[in-house]
Design a protein around this motif. Structure first.
Motif, mmCIF file in Angstrom:
data_model
loop_
_atom_site.group_PDB
_atom_site.id
_atom_site.type_symbol
_atom_site.label_atom_id
_atom_site.label_comp_id
_atom_site.label_asym_id
_atom_site.label_seq_id
_atom_site.Cartn_x
_atom_site.Cartn_y
_atom_site.Cartn_z
ATOM 1 N N LEU A 1 0.831 -1.206 0.000
ATOM 2 C CA LEU A 1 0.000 0.000 0.000
ATOM 3 C C LEU A 1 0.866 1.258 0.000
ATOM 4 C CD1 LEU A 1 -2.781 -1.021 2.579
ATOM 5 C CD2 LEU A 1 -3.032 -0.823 0.093
ATOM 6 N N THR A 2 1.979 1.212 0.721
ATOM 7 C CA THR A 2 2.912 2.340 0.723
ATOM 8 C C THR A 2 3.456 2.591 -0.671
ATOM 9 O OG1 THR A 2 3.568 1.892 3.017
ATOM 10 C CG2 THR A 2 5.067 3.227 1.691
ATOM 11 N N ARG A 3 3.876 1.521 -1.334
ATOM 12 C CA ARG A 3 4.400 1.656 -2.699
ATOM 13 C C ARG A 3 3.360 2.265 -3.635
ATOM 14 N NH1 ARG A 3 4.202 -0.232 -7.494
ATOM 15 N NH2 ARG A 3 2.517 -1.670 -6.982
ATOM 16 N N ARG A 4 2.113 1.821 -3.497
ATOM 17 C CA ARG A 4 1.052 2.333 -4.364
ATOM 18 C C ARG A 4 0.760 3.808 -4.094
ATOM 19 N NH1 ARG A 4 -3.485 -2.169 -5.905
ATOM 20 N NH2 ARG A 4 -2.059 -3.936 -6.195
ATOM 21 N N SER B 1 -3.482 18.090 -1.108
ATOM 22 C CA SER B 1 -3.323 16.658 -1.362
ATOM 23 C C SER B 1 -4.643 16.072 -1.854
ATOM 24 C CB SER B 1 -2.869 15.931 -0.097
ATOM 25 O OG SER B 1 -1.640 16.460 0.371
ATOM 26 N N LEU B 2 -4.600 15.464 -3.033
ATOM 27 C CA LEU B 2 -5.823 14.946 -3.653
ATOM 28 C C LEU B 2 -5.987 13.445 -3.473
ATOM 29 C CD1 LEU B 2 -5.626 16.954 -7.003
ATOM 30 C CD2 LEU B 2 -7.080 17.446 -5.027
ATOM 31 N N VAL B 3 -4.951 12.783 -2.997
ATOM 32 C CA VAL B 3 -4.992 11.332 -2.812
ATOM 33 C C VAL B 3 -4.629 11.015 -1.366
ATOM 34 C CG1 VAL B 3 -3.988 9.122 -3.509
ATOM 35 C CG2 VAL B 3 -4.359 10.909 -5.223
ATOM 36 N N ALA C 1 0.974 6.870 -6.627
ATOM 37 C CA ALA C 1 -0.206 7.725 -6.825
ATOM 38 C C ALA C 1 0.138 9.198 -6.603
ATOM 39 C CB ALA C 1 -1.327 7.297 -5.879
ATOM 40 N N PHE C 2 0.991 9.482 -5.622
ATOM 41 C CA PHE C 2 1.398 10.862 -5.384
ATOM 42 C C PHE C 2 2.208 11.398 -6.561
ATOM 43 C CE2 PHE C 2 1.471 9.770 -0.588
ATOM 44 C CZ PHE C 2 0.106 9.971 -0.514
#
Length: 400
Positions: A266-269, A287-289, A273-274
């Motif tokens: 999840l951290t990698r994703r 921050s949008l995500v 995403a950022f």
């Protein structure tokens, strides 16, 4: 578990009040505005360190004072635990456990477990996503107190990252115009936020999986069973940014796809995403995500409860959420006598006869139930226990 004694000093309208309590049902009766809700609000505050009525601590202090005290004596399986919570106007709140040295307020989380039903709960169904995120996070903190640190870390990092993005926007940065140093600073905050966000998301997804069967059962208990209530977690991690910079949330089954992933993945994703959203985030200055923009979507049958449920269905869905959280906490109780305290704050005046009866029959067997009502006629027969009249600034029990 039950609350044996509650003492308030300079809390809300009370200069000082002492409230002795017993297991079973206690009904606090009095006209609106006399302080019934203030009493149960204090009990619930010990559980979550937040109020169901206000978002800041300031209004909890009696007007003109600098601090308020909540003292409580709890009985867990025959053992007494005393709690003292000091709510301060100009410094951090502090707490004491069994009269020991002061500790951080959040160190008392998990000791007093409560589930509170209130008219404000309609916002869990009809309101914006922030209400449902808060519901999930507060249950998470009650269930796993260390989650408070995860939530706090995420909010701290989010605030810092938003400040950086806002500063970049104010200087008219674009992706191409950001210097290497600025890119490096954003990369660092992206990593911090990815780790904190992954931990919070993983905890929410695990909790929602535990909640789902109880939610469906609770809704069936409160209705004729013709429709099913479901909850789906819709993550910005699975969504796409639209041209206007808003995030289209993931599909309703995105929670199933994400639930099996660990914090590292999840951290990698999140990091990816950022990176994908950086240009738009710089343009928007926020921050949008992240978990702060996720949604817990309630589905009633095949339609979203928000906007499609009738008034009665909305009440049933809101009550089902609270009952489901109660069932999760019961399931988690490791020793006899550790069940949460149920608080029903002026709920029955809002319900029709059928829902009153069904809710009362479900909760009447709890170890301790605290009920508030303006008039005794609003209380179902199953919940007419010890009655305490609430007067301006004080209380009078049945025998006085």
């Amino acid at each position: 578990m039950y609350l044996a004694h509650l003492s308030l000093t300079d809390f809300r309208t009370y200069t000082q009040v002492e409230l002795p309590l017993e297991p079973g049902v206690t009904v606090l009766i009095g006209p609106n505005g006399q302080g019934k809700t203030n009493l149960v609000e204090a009990v619930a505050f010990l559980s979550t360190l937040s109020s169901h009525r206000v978002s800041a601590d300031g209004p909890l202090l009696r007007f003109g004072t600098e601090r308020a005290l909540i003292r409580a004596r709890l009985v867990h399986g025959g053992q007494n635990t005393s709690l003292e919570l000091e709510i301060n106007a100009s410094r951090a709140n502090r707490a004491r456990i069994n009269r020991a040295n002061p500790v951080r307020a959040r160190d008392i989380l998990g000791i007093c477990r409560t589930v509170l039903f209130a008219p404000e709960d309609l916002a869990l169904v009809k309101g914006d996503p922030g209400n449902r995120r808060r519901f999930l996070d507060e249950l998470l903190v009650t269930l796993i107190p260390r989650s408070a640190a995860i939530r706090s870390d995420y909010e701290r990092v989010l605030k810092q990252r938003n400040a950086l993005l806002k500063s970049a926007k104010s200087q008219h940065y674009s992706r191409a115009g950001v210097s290497e140093g600025q890119q490096a600073t954003l990369d660092v905050w992206d990593q911090h936020m990815a780790v904190a966000g992954a931990q919070l998301l993983a905890a929410r997804l695990e909790l929602l999986e535990r909640l789902k069967p109880h939610l469906a059962m609770a809704y069936r208990q409160l209705t004729d069973g013709s429709k099913e209530l479901k909850a789906n977690y819709r993550s910005t991690l699975e969504g796409q940014l639209s041209d206007d910079g808003e995030t289209d949330l993931g599909s309703p089954d995105a929670d199933v796809q994400l639930a099996g992933l660990g914090v590292p993945e999840l951290t990698r994703r999140y990091v990816q995403a950022f990176a994908d959203s950086r240009r738009r985030e710089l343009e928007r200055g926020l921050s949008l995500v992240g978990p702060h923009r996720d949604e817990v979507e309630l589905m009633l049958g095949s339609a979203p409860a928000r906007g499609y449920a009738s008034h009665g269905e909305t009440w049933s869905a809101a009550l089902a959420l609270r009952l489901a959280s109660y069932y999760v906490l019961l399931e988690d109780a490791q020793m006899e006598g550790n069940a949460p305290i149920l608080i029903l704050d002026d709920v029955f005046a809002e319900l029709d006869t059928d829902r009153r009866t069904k809710l009362a029959s479900i909760v009447s067997g709890a170890e301790q139930v605290l009920v508030t009502a303006a008039v005794a006629a609003d209380i179902p027969r199953e919940l007419r226990g010890v009655q305490i009249r609430v007067l301006p600034g004080g209380i009078v029990s049945d025998g006085e």
